[in-house]
Design a protein around this motif. Sequence first.
Motif, mmCIF file in Angstrom:
data_model
loop_
_atom_site.group_PDB
_atom_site.id
_atom_site.type_symbol
_atom_site.label_atom_id
_atom_site.label_comp_id
_atom_site.label_asym_id
_atom_site.label_seq_id
_atom_site.Cartn_x
_atom_site.Cartn_y
_atom_site.Cartn_z
ATOM 1 N N PRO A 1 0.848 -1.188 0.000
ATOM 2 C CA PRO A 1 0.000 0.000 0.000
ATOM 3 C C PRO A 1 0.895 1.255 0.000
ATOM 4 N N PRO A 2 0.450 2.335 -0.583
ATOM 5 C CA PRO A 2 -0.873 2.570 -1.161
ATOM 6 C C PRO A 2 -1.003 2.140 -2.627
ATOM 7 N N GLU A 3 0.128 1.849 -3.291
ATOM 8 C CA GLU A 3 0.085 1.469 -4.710
ATOM 9 C C GLU A 3 -0.780 0.225 -4.929
ATOM 10 N N THR B 1 -3.198 -0.919 -3.107
ATOM 11 C CA THR B 1 -4.602 -0.594 -2.853
ATOM 12 C C THR B 1 -5.235 0.073 -4.076
ATOM 13 N N THR B 2 -4.508 0.967 -4.713
ATOM 14 C CA THR B 2 -5.020 1.653 -5.905
ATOM 15 C C THR B 2 -5.311 0.656 -7.015
ATOM 16 N N TYR B 3 -4.367 -0.227 -7.308
ATOM 17 C CA TYR B 3 -4.571 -1.231 -8.361
ATOM 18 C C TYR B 3 -5.683 -2.205 -7.981
ATOM 19 N N ARG C 1 -8.299 -1.664 -6.148
ATOM 20 C CA ARG C 1 -9.594 -1.008 -6.359
ATOM 21 C C ARG C 1 -9.973 -1.003 -7.831
ATOM 22 N N LEU C 2 -9.008 -0.695 -8.692
ATOM 23 C CA LEU C 2 -9.284 -0.671 -10.131
ATOM 24 C C LEU C 2 -9.725 -2.043 -10.634
#
Length: 157
Positions: A86-88, A90-92, A94-95
Amino acid sequence: DFWSRPFAERDETFAQLRAGEGLSWHQPLSTLFDVEEPGFWAVTRRADIQFVSQHPELFTSTQGVALDPMPADVQKFATFFLMMDPPEHTTYRRLISSAFTPRNVRKIEEQIHRNAVAVVDDLIGAGDVDFVDACSAQLPMRTISDMLGVPAADQPA
């Protein structure tokens, strides 16, 4: 060598690891690549794995996650999502997860069912197989490939 052993023997090894401290150091594995490998720590108990997964400030996946060591650039490409913290990550996540809402899954349910039947049909009469390669990895890969419009002939077999 370990993964070619009978399932019962591998299962017993994991049971022994979980019965111990839950954290153990292992010697380097043989590798397909010319990579210096010092060895690795194995976390084998559920509670410990949860703790590690929930504390990226203490533990990282960015150093690599492959049991078969490979050059960093190859590993980054081969396992890019798994090697994120995280946070990278988490971003992926979510996508990617937005494509798999119950509503979207219902839209592609028939396709998923066809792929599941095909995966199981391929196992009939196959004999002794690696279940992950032959079954559990196949359905998500086929589903994602179909969603991305990859022609069946170009999808992994």
